[in-house]
Enzyme design. Structure first.
Site, mmCIF file in Angstrom:
data_model
loop_
_atom_site.group_PDB
_atom_site.id
_atom_site.type_symbol
_atom_site.label_atom_id
_atom_site.label_comp_id
_atom_site.label_asym_id
_atom_site.label_seq_id
_atom_site.Cartn_x
_atom_site.Cartn_y
_atom_site.Cartn_z
ATOM 1 N N SER A 37 1.568 -1.308 0.107
ATOM 2 C CA SER A 37 0.027 -0.676 -0.126
ATOM 3 C C SER A 37 0.864 1.443 -0.503
ATOM 4 C CB SER A 37 -1.470 0.256 1.440
ATOM 5 O OG SER A 37 -1.350 0.951 1.538
ATOM 6 N N HIS A 70 20.729 4.077 15.876
ATOM 7 C CA HIS A 70 20.135 3.285 17.001
ATOM 8 C C HIS A 70 20.529 1.888 17.320
ATOM 9 C CE1 HIS A 70 16.186 5.078 15.578
ATOM 10 N NE2 HIS A 70 17.208 5.482 13.895
ATOM 11 N N THR A 76 18.007 21.024 10.529
ATOM 12 C CA THR A 76 16.310 21.083 10.856
ATOM 13 C C THR A 76 16.489 22.599 11.489
ATOM 14 O OG1 THR A 76 16.763 18.577 11.178
ATOM 15 C CG2 THR A 76 15.192 19.960 12.301
#
Lengths: 528, 288
Positions: free
Chosen positions: A167, A301, A326
């Protein structure tokens, strides 16, 4: 040709089949948004079960096994069921209207992309009722917890992820093609609204990393059922390989959940400041750099997993580099507001809260990026506080801001401003009460994903839980505002916000079923 | 600036997407049921539905295309869509190639104690010796292959077949562009035969690996990466061959013109992509 184009101009069909068979981007956008709201409540209920268990130390409400299922399903549903579909829904509604296109480029594919989701999440949620329970290995589903030690329902989890991935990929292809090919002739790339720009880049990220996730869960599947050894060191594989593959997907994934939010804020702040966006080109370049850098930071991570030193250093510096673009964005939003004629309607309140609170989440991210310090923070509530600060007042607040901002365009009515503000303040207070204390308990060493904790964390956890319930129940106000607005109210003008610019405001409110069947000229005002 | 000459075709309501969704759901659910409880019925229904919708949905698109509903802008949408789809496929294979490179250059040497991993070696499997191809896995609990496929035997033949098929497909495409339909059909048919030959040879190779060499999915990480990479590549060749067969049938029905033949080109792109993946496979899985 004429017979076909004659049938193209009718309005929506009647009844349920309108929604099931539709090829209209506005119908599909609405379905995405309603679906994601539903998932937001399901995932939110799970969060409340977690907070209920954590009100006091000791076990009182649920068993640890079920607690694990709740943390896992809460994460999966919020990421893949609530936040991502909400952004796709907003893209469906707004991108064609913002670029002057008659619809999405591939309308039937669009319908397909949406309808896969309810089926995928039915399958995902049904695992709660299977023998051995739902997936219980955390939303990051690290091997071997998710392979050797997983409940049997992991097979259905894998296939549900495959469906959600199909999807996402098809939806992203549709959006990227729409943006590249369907713009009004005068709209060059550097004249596109920033929401369109950020979605163009997000779609690229989705197409690049969702297939990697598909490959990863396929390796899990063969490890579980066909005896392969990808994540099994005994066979020459490596469980850490799973983490590399997962986070190569997972880190761009977190930007997938925040770049469209940047786009939304970049639409809303100029409107309510009644000034053009400060530094449009730098916004575009900053977004692109964030997207490219997102492919080079995944191992932050995994600092504690035993990476070579050079890896620790590379991923630490690359991660810190992201704070530059950012920072450019936050600077530009603040500069846009500087000396503007500001008003504080609900969308603007959410947008300002986004800028402040997302920045807090960004700063705690910088703390986590420092590899040696991360050895202390890793797997504590500090991490939970960090990513909830970027996702709740980040992604979720931007979705809410977008909803309030464009709801008059969708429904033709103004929403109830008082209720909207109530919703904002309850959410704002609730989320800060929930997540701010988590910084403290995390730094003090409270581990995440554990249903019990040591006594000294009790007070802060009680506060977190009360805040959680305030935030959760405040969302009922959100539903009330939306339902009231759909039913009626003060009629919305075509340009219902004084400072709003862009093609989507050149069509009446509510937007007709078909817009821009022939490409429009751009408005005269300075654009963007 | 107005571009009113061509309408962008926005199709009316369509039942194909929802049927496709149900088919996909049945395939996913059926695969899960097959693996967890051994009943293949739902999966078979899913596949039947999937074949039905592929046929039906694509027939509908072909019909619309033959009616001339698709403008140049629509054609461009299809092109971009296909290009991005192939990019997503590239990233899918990248995951498996990434796993292969990671295991070969990092995981296996680490298990042997390289870098700062001396204790890993000592504590886990001190007898383990790093090698590639990996015959003896650290835990020695998997089937040990007696030998590996010789890269310059069947795999080289397959490389020749696939590279040749890319050439014949290009000849066919050039013939179509100058309007020589007869030549197009002939060279396309040769391409399909080469594709089928590749699949047959790959089948023989799998048979030999499983039956004679003892190289299976359970042969540790070597068997895992070998069969996943070649297996998914084989599936893509199968799909590409089906695409080319459909193109052959459409050519024989008189579809496509020298100017408009996007489906043909898309299938060709896909075929070349599959070819390039094979070259990567041949080098990194078989030869090196």
């Amino acid at each position: 040709m004429t017979s076909i184009s004659a049938t193209e101009h009718h309005g929506p069909e009647k009844g349920l089949m309108r929604w099931i068979l539709t090829t209209n981007h506005k119908d599909i956008g609405s379905m995405y948004l309603i679906f994601s709201l539903l998932m937001f409540f399901i995932g939110g209920s799970m969060a409340l079960i977690i907070r209920m268990e954590l009100v006091e130390p000791g076990l009182q409400v649920v068993q640890p096994e079920f607690f694990n299922q709740m943390t896992t399903m809460h994460g999966l549903i919020m990421v893949f069921g609530a936040v991502m579909p909400a952004f796709v829904g907003l893209a469906n509604w707004m991108v064609p209207m913002m670029i002057g296109a008659p619809d999405m480029a591939l309308p039937r594919l669009n319908n397909f992309s949406f309808w896969i989701l309810p089926f995928a999440f039915t399958m995902m949620l049904s695992s709660l009722f299977m023998d051995g329970g739902a997936p219980n290995f955390g939303w990051t589903f690290y091997a071997p917890l998710s392979t050797t030690y997983a409940p049997p329902s992991v097979t259905f989890f894998i296939f549900a992820m495959h469906m959600a991935g199909v999807s996402s990929i098809l939806g992203a292809i549709n959006i990227i093609v729409t943006v590249m090919n369907m713009r009004a002739p005068a709209m060059t790339y550097m004249k596109m609204p920033l929401f369109v720009w950020t979605w163009l880049i997000t779609a690229f990220l989705l197409i690049a990393v969702m297939p990697v996730l598909a490959g990863t869960v396929t390796m899990m599947l063969t490890d579980i059922h066909f005896g392969t050894s990808f994540f099994d060191a005994g066979g020459g594989g490596d469980p850490v390989l799973f983490q590399h593959l997962f986070w190569f997907f997972g880190h761009p994934e977190v930007y997938i959940m925040i770049l469209p939010a940047f786009g939304i804020i970049s639409q809303i702040v100029p409107t309510f400041s009644r000034k053009p966006l400060f530094g449009y080109p730098s916004m575009v370049y900053a977004t692109s750099s964030i997207a490219l850098l997102s492919f080079t930071v995944w191992a932050h991570h995994m600092f504690t997993v035993g990476l070579p030193l050079v890896g620790e250093l590379f991923f630490m510096y690359a991660t810190m580099l992201i704070s530059v673009p950012t920072g450019v964005k936050v600077f530009n939003w603040v500069a846009t507001m500087f000396r503007g004629s500001l008003t504080f309607e609900t969308p603007m309140l959410f947008a300002i809260a986004f800028i402040v609170l997302f920045t807090i989440g960004g700063f705690s991210g910088l703390m986590l990026a420092i590899s040696p310090a991360d050895f202390q923070y890793h797997d504590t509530y500090f991490v939970v506080a960090h990513f909830h600060y970027v996702l709740v007042p980040g992604a979720v607040f931007s979705i809410m801001a977008a909803t309030y901002y464009w709801l008059p365009k969708w429904t033709g009515y103004m929403y109830d401003e008082f209720l909207g503000k109530c919703h904002f303040w309850c959410s704002f207070i609730g989320l800060n009460l929930t997540f701010f204390p988590m910084h403290f308990v995390g730094l003090a060493g409270m581990p995440r994903r554990i249903p019990d904790y040591s006594l000294q964390f009790a007070d802060f956890n009680m506060i977190s839980s009360m805040g959680g319930f305030l935030f959760g129940f405040a969302q009922i106000l959100f539903v009330i505002v939306i339902v009231k607005c759909v039913q009626g109210g003060k009629k919305a003008k075509a340009v219902c916000w004084e400072g709003a610019k862009g093609l989507e405001w050149s069509v009446p409110s509510p937007a007709p079923y078909h817009t821009f069947e022939t490409p429009p000229n751009l408005p005269d005002e300075k654009y963007p | 600036m107005k571009n009113t000459s061509e309408h962008y075709y926005v199709p009316n309501q369509s039942a194909w997407p929802i049927v496709a969704t149900v088919a996909l759901f049945f395939v996913a659910l059926g695969a899960g049921l097959l693996l967890n409880s051994g009943s293949p019925i739902v999966l078979l229904i899913g596949f039947a539905l999937l074949i039905y919708i592929f046929y039906g949905w694509f027939s509908k698109v072909v019909e619309e295309s033959e009616k001339g509903l698709y403008s140049r802008q629509m054609d461009q949408s299809f092109r971009l869509g296909m290009a991005w789809f192939i990019f997503s496929e590239v990233m899918f294979f990248a995951a498996f190639f990434g796993a292969l490179f990671y295991v070969r250059t990092l995981a296996i040497p680490w298990l042997n104690g390289s870098g700062s991993h001396a204790m890993t070696h000592t504590l886990l499997w001190p007898e383990f010796i790093a090698e590639w191809p990996l015959f003896h896995t650290p835990a020695a609990n998997s089937s040990v292959p007696s030998a590996l496929p010789d890269p310059f035997h069947l795999p080289l033949l397959n490389t020749i077949l696939l590279v040749l098929s890319s050439v014949t497909l290009t000849i066919s495409h050039h013939a179509l562009k100058i309007g020589n339909r007869h030549k197009t059909i002939n060279w396309l048919a040769i391409t399909v035969l080469l594709g089928l030959a590749f699949l047959v040879v790959q089948g023989i190779e799998y048979y030999e690996a499983y039956v004679h060499l003892g190289l299976t999915l359970q042969s540790g990480i070597y068997g895992s990466t070998f069969f996943m990479l070649t297996g998914f590549h084989g599936l893509h060749v199968t799909l590409g061959t089906i695409l080319l067969i459909v193109m052959l049938a459409r050519m024989r029905k008189g579809h496509f013109s020298a100017e408009k033949h996007f489906a043909f080109e898309a299938s060709a792109w896909y075929w070349h992509f599959v070819d390039v993946v094979w070259l990567g496979l041949f080098i990194f899985v078989y030869v090196l």
